[in-house]
Scaffold this motif. Structure first.
Motif, mmCIF file in Angstrom:
data_model
loop_
_atom_site.group_PDB
_atom_site.id
_atom_site.type_symbol
_atom_site.label_atom_id
_atom_site.label_comp_id
_atom_site.label_asym_id
_atom_site.label_seq_id
_atom_site.Cartn_x
_atom_site.Cartn_y
_atom_site.Cartn_z
ATOM 1 N N PHE A 125 -3.937 5.215 -6.530
ATOM 2 C CA PHE A 125 -2.691 5.730 -5.971
ATOM 3 C C PHE A 125 -2.299 5.120 -4.628
ATOM 4 C CE2 PHE A 125 -4.139 9.375 -8.631
ATOM 5 C CZ PHE A 125 -3.060 9.394 -9.504
ATOM 6 N N VAL A 126 -3.245 4.592 -3.865
ATOM 7 C CA VAL A 126 -2.941 4.095 -2.526
ATOM 8 C C VAL A 126 -2.903 2.570 -2.483
ATOM 9 C CG1 VAL A 126 -3.675 4.090 -0.107
ATOM 10 C CG2 VAL A 126 -3.991 6.151 -1.490
ATOM 11 N N SER A 127 -3.813 1.911 -3.171
ATOM 12 C CA SER A 127 -3.911 0.455 -3.111
ATOM 13 C C SER A 127 -2.702 -0.203 -3.790
ATOM 14 C CB SER A 127 -5.204 -0.008 -3.802
ATOM 15 O OG SER A 127 -5.010 -0.094 -5.207
ATOM 16 N N PRO A 128 -2.554 -1.526 -3.662
ATOM 17 C CA PRO A 128 -1.439 -2.229 -4.311
ATOM 18 C C PRO A 128 -1.407 -2.092 -5.838
ATOM 19 C CG PRO A 128 -2.341 -3.589 -2.570
ATOM 20 C CD PRO A 128 -3.270 -2.407 -2.702
ATOM 21 N N LEU A 129 -2.460 -1.566 -6.453
ATOM 22 C CA LEU A 129 -2.390 -1.306 -7.891
ATOM 23 C C LEU A 129 -1.234 -0.369 -8.228
ATOM 24 C CD1 LEU A 129 -3.536 -1.535 -10.761
ATOM 25 C CD2 LEU A 129 -5.103 0.351 -10.206
ATOM 26 N N CYS A 130 -0.909 0.530 -7.301
ATOM 27 C CA CYS A 130 0.203 1.451 -7.525
ATOM 28 C C CYS A 130 1.505 0.666 -7.706
ATOM 29 C CB CYS A 130 0.300 2.416 -6.351
ATOM 30 S SG CYS A 130 1.440 3.791 -6.576
ATOM 31 N N PRO A 137 2.528 10.547 2.671
ATOM 32 C CA PRO A 137 1.746 11.520 3.452
ATOM 33 C C PRO A 137 1.237 12.697 2.634
ATOM 34 C CG PRO A 137 4.080 11.590 4.052
ATOM 35 C CD PRO A 137 3.893 10.380 3.193
ATOM 36 N N VAL A 138 1.985 13.115 1.626
ATOM 37 C CA VAL A 138 1.518 14.228 0.781
ATOM 38 C C VAL A 138 0.285 13.806 -0.006
ATOM 39 C CG1 VAL A 138 2.128 15.796 -1.093
ATOM 40 C CG2 VAL A 138 3.833 15.200 0.643
ATOM 41 N N LEU A 139 0.328 12.603 -0.561
ATOM 42 C CA LEU A 139 -0.828 12.079 -1.293
ATOM 43 C C LEU A 139 -2.033 11.950 -0.372
ATOM 44 C CD1 LEU A 139 -2.199 10.626 -3.721
ATOM 45 C CD2 LEU A 139 -1.220 8.503 -2.824
ATOM 46 N N LEU A 140 -1.836 11.367 0.798
ATOM 47 C CA LEU A 140 -2.947 11.171 1.727
ATOM 48 C C LEU A 140 -3.529 12.507 2.180
ATOM 49 C CD1 LEU A 140 -1.591 8.232 3.921
ATOM 50 C CD2 LEU A 140 -3.159 8.124 1.965
ATOM 51 N N LEU A 172 -13.117 10.020 -5.480
ATOM 52 C CA LEU A 172 -12.173 9.861 -4.373
ATOM 53 C C LEU A 172 -11.860 8.382 -4.140
ATOM 54 C CD1 LEU A 172 -10.567 11.051 -2.017
ATOM 55 C CD2 LEU A 172 -12.650 10.932 -0.641
ATOM 56 N N ALA A 173 -12.884 7.535 -4.161
ATOM 57 C CA ALA A 173 -12.661 6.099 -3.960
ATOM 58 C C ALA A 173 -11.760 5.530 -5.049
ATOM 59 C CB ALA A 173 -14.008 5.364 -3.941
ATOM 60 N N LEU A 174 -11.986 5.941 -6.286
ATOM 61 C CA LEU A 174 -11.156 5.447 -7.383
ATOM 62 C C LEU A 174 -9.720 5.946 -7.264
ATOM 63 C CD1 LEU A 174 -13.539 5.692 -10.454
ATOM 64 C CD2 LEU A 174 -12.568 3.618 -9.459
ATOM 65 N N MET A 175 -9.527 7.169 -6.789
ATOM 66 C CA MET A 175 -8.159 7.665 -6.611
ATOM 67 C C MET A 175 -7.430 6.899 -5.516
ATOM 68 S SD MET A 175 -8.151 11.766 -7.345
ATOM 69 C CE MET A 175 -9.670 12.218 -6.518
ATOM 70 N N TRP A 202 0.842 -1.187 0.000
ATOM 71 C CA TRP A 202 0.000 0.000 0.000
ATOM 72 C C TRP A 202 0.881 1.242 0.000
ATOM 73 C CZ3 TRP A 202 -5.430 -0.108 0.076
ATOM 74 C CH2 TRP A 202 -5.982 -1.393 0.126
ATOM 75 N N ASN A 203 0.471 2.267 -0.705
ATOM 76 C CA ASN A 203 1.232 3.511 -0.793
ATOM 77 C C ASN A 203 0.693 4.502 0.241
ATOM 78 O OD1 ASN A 203 2.795 5.706 -1.592
ATOM 79 N ND2 ASN A 203 1.376 6.262 -3.235
ATOM 80 N N LEU A 204 1.486 4.793 1.248
ATOM 81 C CA LEU A 204 1.059 5.674 2.338
ATOM 82 C C LEU A 204 1.838 6.987 2.305
ATOM 83 C CD1 LEU A 204 0.711 2.999 5.163
ATOM 84 C CD2 LEU A 204 -1.038 3.848 3.582
#
Length: 242
Positions: free
Chosen positions: A62-67, A27-30, A55-58, A23-25
């Motif tokens: 960008f956050v889920s393992p798809l990144c 902090p700037v993205l979040l 928002l859910a799709l982003m 997962w991509n955490l």
């Protein structure tokens, strides 16, 4: 050949054993996603459901393992781009239509999205876009921004159905041509993913062909769906004035 670990954002290419933990955490993205959530919760959008959907799709993109998967496979990267321009962008256009801002001509917007899409999927600019964090976000923002401007114009109530339909058909046509070139290329063009495809049991060329098919069929469905809705709406008789 570039090392796959040189991909600046989303980290090293994911492998099957560690994908679910990637997962991509950032902090700037979040913080950016949280700011969008605050705006939606504060009633600042014209269409709250569309905004929450974007928002859910982003989060998925960008956050889920798809990144991390998009660091490994070109097909995952194209899926990422397809979701960005054909799903997130129209939802944001519904949520934040920005009607007070002038909209450029539809022909210019179709051309702009086409140029941005083609440039970022040429092998050299594509690899350059993954080389540093600033160029990565330049890729993402330009793809999303050009698509948002086009969808905002197409979905605007003041735009007649005819020009909007022509814009959608033109966009699907240029996207389909790019997808066909990717599918039928005789060799793998995107060297940054060549080494990592083996971990997923795919050849680089098969990964590239899958990417082209994703751009060819699923990416066109939202454009075709909106086009059919516009055509149907234009055929319905106008309701009599009260």
């Amino acid at each position: 050949m570039p090392d796959i670990t040189s991909i600046a954002y989303c980290g090293p290419a994911a492998v099957p054993d560690d994908l679910l933990a990637r997962w991509n955490l950032d902090p700037v993205l979040l913080a950016g996603l949280a700011a969008l959530a605050v705006a939606l919760a504060g009633g600042r959008s014209a269409h709250a459901r569309a905004g929450w959907g974007a928002l859910a799709l982003m989060v998925v993109i960008f956050v889920s393992p798809l990144c991390a998967l998009s660091s490994a496979l070109f097909s995952a990267r194209v899926l990422h781009h397809v979701l960005l321009i054909a799903a997130v962008a129209p939802l944001l256009a519904l949520a934040f239509p920005l009607r007070r801002l002038p909209s450029p001509p539809l022909s210019l917007l179709v051309g702009l999205q086409g140029v941005v899409l083609w440039v970022w999927h040429m092998p050299i600019p594509y690899e350059w876009g993954l080389a540093t964090v600033p160029t990565y976000w330049l890729m993402q923002i330009s793809l999303l921004g050009s698509a948002f401007l086009l969808w905002r114009a197409v979905l605007a109530p003041a735009i007649p159905a005819g020009p909007a339909l022509v814009a959608l058909v033109g966009t699907v046509a240029q996207m389909g041509l790019l997808a066909a070139l990717i599918v039928f290329a005789p060799r793998a063009l995107y060297e940054v993913h060549v080494a990592s495809t083996q971990a997923w049991g795919m050849s680089p060329l098969a990964d590239q062909q899958l990417a082209g098919l994703l751009m060819w069929v699923p990416a066109s469905l939202p454009y075709l769906g909106v086009g059919l809705w516009l055509a149907w709406s234009s055929l319905r008789p106008a309701e009599p004035a009260a």
